[in-house]
Design a protein around this motif. Structure first.
Motif, PDB file in Angstrom:
ATOM      1  N   PHE A  37       0.812  -1.227   0.000  1.00 15.68           N
ATOM      2  CA  PHE A  37       0.000   0.000   0.000  1.00 15.68           C
ATOM      3  C   PHE A  37       0.841   1.270   0.000  1.00 15.68           C
ATOM      4  O   PHE A  37       0.307   2.368   0.049  1.00 15.68           O
ATOM      5  N   CYS A  38       2.170   1.112  -0.061  1.00 15.45           N
ATOM      6  CA  CYS A  38       3.019   2.298  -0.127  1.00 15.45           C
ATOM      7  C   CYS A  38       3.180   2.732  -1.586  1.00 15.45           C
ATOM      8  O   CYS A  38       2.517   2.211  -2.475  1.00 15.45           O
ATOM      9  N   SER A  39       4.075   3.668  -1.865  1.00 16.71           N
ATOM     10  CA  SER A  39       4.266   4.137  -3.241  1.00 16.71           C
ATOM     11  C   SER A  39       5.670   3.868  -3.760  1.00 16.71           C
ATOM     12  O   SER A  39       6.043   4.341  -4.825  1.00 16.71           O
ATOM     13  N   SER A  40       6.466   3.093  -3.004  1.00 20.95           N
ATOM     14  CA  SER A  40       7.836   2.804  -3.414  1.00 20.95           C
ATOM     15  C   SER A  40       7.904   1.497  -4.199  1.00 20.95           C
ATOM     16  O   SER A  40       6.877   0.894  -4.525  1.00 20.95           O
ATOM     17  N   GLU A  49       1.529   1.050 -12.264  1.00 23.79           N
ATOM     18  CA  GLU A  49       1.995   2.198 -13.043  1.00 23.79           C
ATOM     19  C   GLU A  49       2.801   1.759 -14.260  1.00 23.79           C
ATOM     20  O   GLU A  49       2.655   2.329 -15.345  1.00 23.79           O
ATOM     21  N   TRP A  50       3.631   0.729 -14.111  1.00 28.07           N
ATOM     22  CA  TRP A  50       4.411   0.219 -15.245  1.00 28.07           C
ATOM     23  C   TRP A  50       3.493  -0.317 -16.344  1.00 28.07           C
ATOM     24  O   TRP A  50       3.731  -0.083 -17.540  1.00 28.07           O
ATOM     25  N   ILE A  51       2.452  -0.998 -15.959  1.00 28.94           N
ATOM     26  CA  ILE A  51       1.506  -1.553 -16.940  1.00 28.94           C
ATOM     27  C   ILE A  51       0.773  -0.434 -17.668  1.00 28.94           C
ATOM     28  O   ILE A  51       0.625  -0.452 -18.901  1.00 28.94           O
ATOM     29  N   LEU A  52       0.317   0.555 -16.919  1.00 30.24           N
ATOM     30  CA  LEU A  52      -0.421   1.672 -17.523  1.00 30.24           C
ATOM     31  C   LEU A  52       0.467   2.476 -18.465  1.00 30.24           C
ATOM     32  O   LEU A  52       0.016   2.918 -19.533  1.00 30.24           O
ATOM     33  N   ARG A  53       1.736   2.690 -18.080  1.00 23.41           N
ATOM     34  CA  ARG A  53       2.655   3.430 -18.936  1.00 23.41           C
ATOM     35  C   ARG A  53       2.859   2.715 -20.265  1.00 23.41           C
ATOM     36  O   ARG A  53       2.932   3.352 -21.332  1.00 23.41           O
TER      37      ARG A  53
END
Length: 470
Positions: A37-40, A49-53
């Motif tokens: 649940f963190c952002s690191s 985020e990698w998939i969406l990019r």
């Protein structure tokens, strides 16, 4: 994949890595833990985020295509000659256990998607009986049974592709064993296709680790095929001559492009099969039929001879350089040595092992490094010794910083820049993989001018002897 107890810890970046450093789950004891649940690194947000990019990047392309799910070997999914071209990357024989590895993902997908896709997740684990591989643990632990299954399965798939394709079929294959290539070529020919060409391509990162061990090629070999019409019966003598000419040309071209070892060899297999596949059958003078396995051995022999053409040196050095070109420093089957010594050489397999050119390891063998060779009877200190012995003795002396003895050796066998001693070192520089052997070769060559100049001086105060007297 980062949120698992099987993950790995990257010491340099101090981040969590996924479990698959190769096509298997490595036995490491890192046990890194991540807060999803963190952002690191390792978080759910970071992975999403990698998939969406990627989706956003690829969505900007104006290229459009129609996608259809295809089932391997199903003839009715496309009409006859409906497809112009097919590009396929079949499993690499016994190199990767695809279904076994996919269980890692399947058990978690089953927990989350079973209600939505109940049919897809109806089995406890991934189905394995239909997998197109030659893994013996799926076939009563029998290598022969696994091999026959793989060949039949691959033939059925290629048969469907041939029926549906009007023009060209591209097949990528990255396995170096003759057995695996025999199976692939048998399947292609049995499906009424013929190979029209093969090319090695550097498609992978230099630091890739696919888990294929010694079976992996550094390059990916792409084979092109077309539906073919056979010409009837061909004579082995005629086909043999055509294969030798074609392989000679191919070796010269690929060697000039920088391909070496198994990558160069396997690229020649396709060229050889293209001549063989022009005929329904190829027969010897006694009427016996030539097999694909015999054909590939012929291609290997032709490639070996082509590589050694023009090399001047003693038989031991010729063997060492030739074997390094063909097989590198990796393990090979035990009977390969006997086959190679029969290729226009005046030494037999017992000489090879007695001279410590190859090191036995069970039913395998590998080319000996300089540290494995320069012991016992193998010294390379006499002017009549094989060049490879003299060169590897120099490598040993350089590594031990024994300059006086090194200069005496160079004065004896390499006092001029055009001596065969330096030519052998130059050949090793092109062929050796990264490691200690290559390090010593590079350093000797980098300092060759200074060593030649220094050896001309009278460092012993005595006339040069025919033996260094170590």
């Amino acid at each position: 994949m980062a949120n698992t107890s099987l993950g790995r810890w990257h010491n340099g970046r101090e981040t969590i890595e996924h479990p698959f450093s190769r096509q298997a789950i490595a036995m490491v004891f890192d046990y890194p833990e991540s807060n999803p649940f963190c952002s690191s690194s390792g978080s759910a947000t970071n992975q999403l985020e990698w998939i969406l990019r990627y989706i956003e990047s690829e969505s900007n392309s104006s290229f459009e295509t129609i996608l259809k799910n295809a089932s391997s070997g199903e003839k009715k999914q496309f009409g006859e000659k409906k497809l112009t071209a097919v590009i396929t990357d079949p499993p690499y024989y016994d190199a990767i256990a695809y279904a076994d590895i996919s269980d890692f993902f399947y058990v978690w997908l089953k927990r989350t998607l079973n209600d939505t896709y109940s049919l897809n997740f109806s089995t406890p684990q991934t189905p394995k009986s239909e997998e197109c591989t030659a893994l013996k643990h799926h076939h009563n632990n029998s290598e022969q049974e696994a091999k026959l299954y793989f060949e039949k399965k691959l033939t059925d798939i290629f048969d469907a592709i041939e029926q549906q394709t009007s023009d060209i079929v591209s097949i990528m294959f990255a396995h170096q064993t003759t057995e695996a290539w025999t199976t692939l070529c048998n399947s292609i020919l049995s499906a009424r296709m013929n190979i029209t060409g093969s090319w090695p391509m550097d498609t992978e990162m230099a630091n890739r680790s696919l888990g294929l061990a010694s079976a992996a090629l550094e390059s990916s070999v792409t084979v092109s095929c077309r539906p073919s019409e056979r010409l009837g019966y061909g004579s082995f003598k005629q086909v043999k001559r055509a294969i030798e000419e074609k392989v000679n040309t191919e070796v010269e071209k690929l060697y000039g492009l920088g391909f070496r070892g198994a990558d160069l060899l396997t690229a020649c297999f396709g060229q050889a099969v293209s001549e063989f596949g022009k005929y329904e059958k190829v027969e010897k003078a006694d009427g016996s039929e030539v097999t694909v396995a015999e054909l590939l051995e012929l291609a290997k022999t032709a490639a070996f001879n082509a590589l050694l053409r023009g090399f001047e040196g003693d038989e031991y050095t010729k063997f060492y350089i030739g074997w390094l070109q063909m097989n590198g420093m990796g393990e090979t089957d035990f009977d390969d040595a006997a086959k190679f010594t029969r290729i226009g050489m005046n030494i037999d397999v017992s000489d090879i092992f007695h001279h410590h050119l190859l090191i036995k390891d069970g039913n395998k063998q590998h080319l000996a490094s300089y540290t494995e060779r320069i012991t016992g009877e193998v010294q390379g200190t006499n002017i009549s010794d094989p060049l490879i012995d003299q060169v590897q003795q120099a490598m040993m002396l350089w590594s031990k910083e024994n300059r006086p003895k090194l200069l005496r050796l160079i004065k004896l066998v390499g006092s001029e820049a055009n001596n065969s001693f330096w030519r052998v070192l130059a050949s090793l520089k092109e062929l050796l993989p990264d490691g200690d052997d290559l390090k010593q070769v590079n350093e000797l060559l980098a300092n060759s001018e200074e060593l030649i100049q220094s050896c001309q001086k009278d460092i012993t105060g005595q006339a040069t002897q025919m033996n260094l007297g170590f």
